[in-house]
Design a protein around this motif. Structure first.
Motif, PDB file in Angstrom:
ATOM      1  N   VAL A   5       0.950  -1.395   0.031  1.00 21.28           N
ATOM      2  CA  VAL A   5      -0.059  -0.106   0.043  1.00 21.28           C
ATOM      3  C   VAL A   5       0.902   1.141   0.058  1.00 21.28           C
ATOM      4  O   VAL A   5       1.720   1.393   0.730  1.00 21.28           O
ATOM      5  N   ARG A   6       0.808   2.227  -0.972  1.00 22.55           N
ATOM      6  CA  ARG A   6       1.504   3.230  -1.148  1.00 22.55           C
ATOM      7  C   ARG A   6       0.725   4.394  -0.808  1.00 22.55           C
ATOM      8  O   ARG A   6      -0.407   4.854  -1.226  1.00 22.55           O
ATOM      9  N   CYS A   7       1.124   5.428   0.463  1.00 17.97           N
ATOM     10  CA  CYS A   7       0.510   6.657   0.683  1.00 17.97           C
ATOM     11  C   CYS A   7       1.659   7.714   0.388  1.00 17.97           C
ATOM     12  O   CYS A   7       2.675   7.693   0.200  1.00 17.97           O
ATOM     13  N   LYS A   8       0.889   8.810   0.250  1.00 17.24           N
ATOM     14  CA  LYS A   8       1.859  10.189  -0.107  1.00 17.24           C
ATOM     15  C   LYS A   8       1.611  11.135   0.943  1.00 17.24           C
ATOM     16  O   LYS A   8       0.451  11.392   1.269  1.00 17.24           O
ATOM     17  N   MET A   9       2.463  11.282   1.668  1.00 18.55           N
ATOM     18  CA  MET A   9       2.355  12.174   2.882  1.00 18.55           C
ATOM     19  C   MET A   9       3.411  13.404   2.742  1.00 18.55           C
ATOM     20  O   MET A   9       4.186  13.288   1.985  1.00 18.55           O
ATOM     21  N   ILE A  10       2.738  14.407   3.691  1.00 20.76           N
ATOM     22  CA  ILE A  10       3.460  15.794   3.457  1.00 20.76           C
ATOM     23  C   ILE A  10       4.145  15.846   4.971  1.00 20.76           C
ATOM     24  O   ILE A  10       3.185  15.565   5.927  1.00 20.76           O
ATOM     25  N   CYS A  11       5.005  16.313   5.178  1.00 19.00           N
ATOM     26  CA  CYS A  11       5.742  16.525   6.566  1.00 19.00           C
ATOM     27  C   CYS A  11       5.403  18.039   6.942  1.00 19.00           C
ATOM     28  O   CYS A  11       5.605  18.943   6.438  1.00 19.00           O
ATOM     29  N   HIS A  12       4.418  17.957   8.117  1.00 15.66           N
ATOM     30  CA  HIS A  12       3.852  19.016   8.827  1.00 15.66           C
ATOM     31  C   HIS A  12       4.663  19.574   9.813  1.00 15.66           C
ATOM     32  O   HIS A  12       4.685  20.852   9.976  1.00 15.66           O
ATOM     33  N   HIS A  13       5.416  18.631  10.501  1.00 19.04           N
ATOM     34  CA  HIS A  13       5.853  19.143  11.531  1.00 19.04           C
ATOM     35  C   HIS A  13       7.312  18.379  11.853  1.00 19.04           C
ATOM     36  O   HIS A  13       6.946  17.284  12.039  1.00 19.04           O
ATOM     37  N   ILE A  14       8.221  19.070  12.603  1.00 16.49           N
ATOM     38  CA  ILE A  14       9.332  18.359  13.074  1.00 16.49           C
ATOM     39  C   ILE A  14       9.473  18.959  14.439  1.00 16.49           C
ATOM     40  O   ILE A  14       9.946  20.211  14.431  1.00 16.49           O
ATOM     41  N   ARG A  29       5.777  14.455  12.294  1.00 16.88           N
ATOM     42  CA  ARG A  29       4.177  14.277  12.094  1.00 16.88           C
ATOM     43  C   ARG A  29       3.952  14.639  10.651  1.00 16.88           C
ATOM     44  O   ARG A  29       4.464  15.507   9.948  1.00 16.88           O
ATOM     45  N   LEU A  30       3.400  13.523   9.831  1.00 14.05           N
ATOM     46  CA  LEU A  30       3.295  13.375   8.577  1.00 14.05           C
ATOM     47  C   LEU A  30       1.764  13.266   8.292  1.00 14.05           C
ATOM     48  O   LEU A  30       1.070  12.634   9.206  1.00 14.05           O
ATOM     49  N   GLY A  31       1.104  14.084   7.228  1.00 13.40           N
ATOM     50  CA  GLY A  31      -0.252  14.043   7.189  1.00 13.40           C
ATOM     51  C   GLY A  31      -0.341  13.516   5.807  1.00 13.40           C
ATOM     52  O   GLY A  31       0.397  13.837   4.538  1.00 13.40           O
ATOM     53  N   ALA A  32      -1.884  13.122   5.165  1.00 21.05           N
ATOM     54  CA  ALA A  32      -2.030  12.479   3.758  1.00 21.05           C
ATOM     55  C   ALA A  32      -2.324  13.751   3.128  1.00 21.05           C
ATOM     56  O   ALA A  32      -2.595  14.975   3.396  1.00 21.05           O
ATOM     57  N   VAL A  33      -1.796  13.482   1.576  1.00 20.97           N
ATOM     58  CA  VAL A  33      -1.910  14.797   0.831  1.00 20.97           C
ATOM     59  C   VAL A  33      -3.468  14.762   0.248  1.00 20.97           C
ATOM     60  O   VAL A  33      -4.002  13.676   0.198  1.00 20.97           O
ATOM     61  N   LEU A  66      14.619  14.839   6.626  1.00 16.71           N
ATOM     62  CA  LEU A  66      13.133  15.236   6.174  1.00 16.71           C
ATOM     63  C   LEU A  66      12.906  16.806   6.195  1.00 16.71           C
ATOM     64  O   LEU A  66      13.676  17.604   6.857  1.00 16.71           O
ATOM     65  N   GLU A  67      12.192  17.373   5.556  1.00 17.19           N
ATOM     66  CA  GLU A  67      11.998  18.991   5.472  1.00 17.19           C
ATOM     67  C   GLU A  67      10.301  19.159   5.459  1.00 17.19           C
ATOM     68  O   GLU A  67       9.456  18.496   4.784  1.00 17.19           O
ATOM     69  N   VAL A  68      10.156  20.018   6.348  1.00 25.43           N
ATOM     70  CA  VAL A  68       8.639  20.370   6.596  1.00 25.43           C
ATOM     71  C   VAL A  68       8.112  21.026   5.265  1.00 25.43           C
ATOM     72  O   VAL A  68       8.917  21.809   4.466  1.00 25.43           O
ATOM     73  N   GLY A  69       6.896  20.509   4.896  1.00 20.44           N
ATOM     74  CA  GLY A  69       6.393  20.952   3.565  1.00 20.44           C
ATOM     75  C   GLY A  69       6.835  20.030   2.321  1.00 20.44           C
ATOM     76  O   GLY A  69       6.123  20.163   1.442  1.00 20.44           O
TER      77      GLY A  69
END
Length: 80
Positions: A5-14, A29-33, A66-69
């Motif tokens: 299962v492949r998800c694409k997530m965005i890094c919201h916060h470190i 913290r990563l969230g779904a795009v 990792l990079e926020v955004g």
């Protein structure tokens, strides 16, 4: 047969290191795009995974990559 299962997530916060985390680790913290533009890849991922969130405690060496955004693919495989 294994399924991925492949998800694409965005890094919201470190977060900076906090007392609750072991020394040398950071929380991420990563969230779904998603996207309202049906021509964008994020619209496809958003339709199949309308909500998702992952929080991890990882070493500083990994967190530094990792990079926020920025967006990342997360692959999920069954452990056998």
């Amino acid at each position: 047969m294994s399924t991925t299962v492949r998800c694409k997530m965005i890094c919201h916060h470190i977060w900076p290191q906090v007392e609750a985390e072991p020394e040398g680790q950071q929380r991420v913290r990563l969230g779904a795009v998603w996207s309202a533009d049906p021509c964008e890849e994020n619209a496809i991922f958003g339709k199949l995974t309308p909500y998702g969130e992952i929080q991890l405690s990882i070493t500083f060496q990994v967190a530094a990559k990792l990079e926020v955004g920025a967006e990342y693919y997360i692959d999920i495989h069954k452990a056998e």
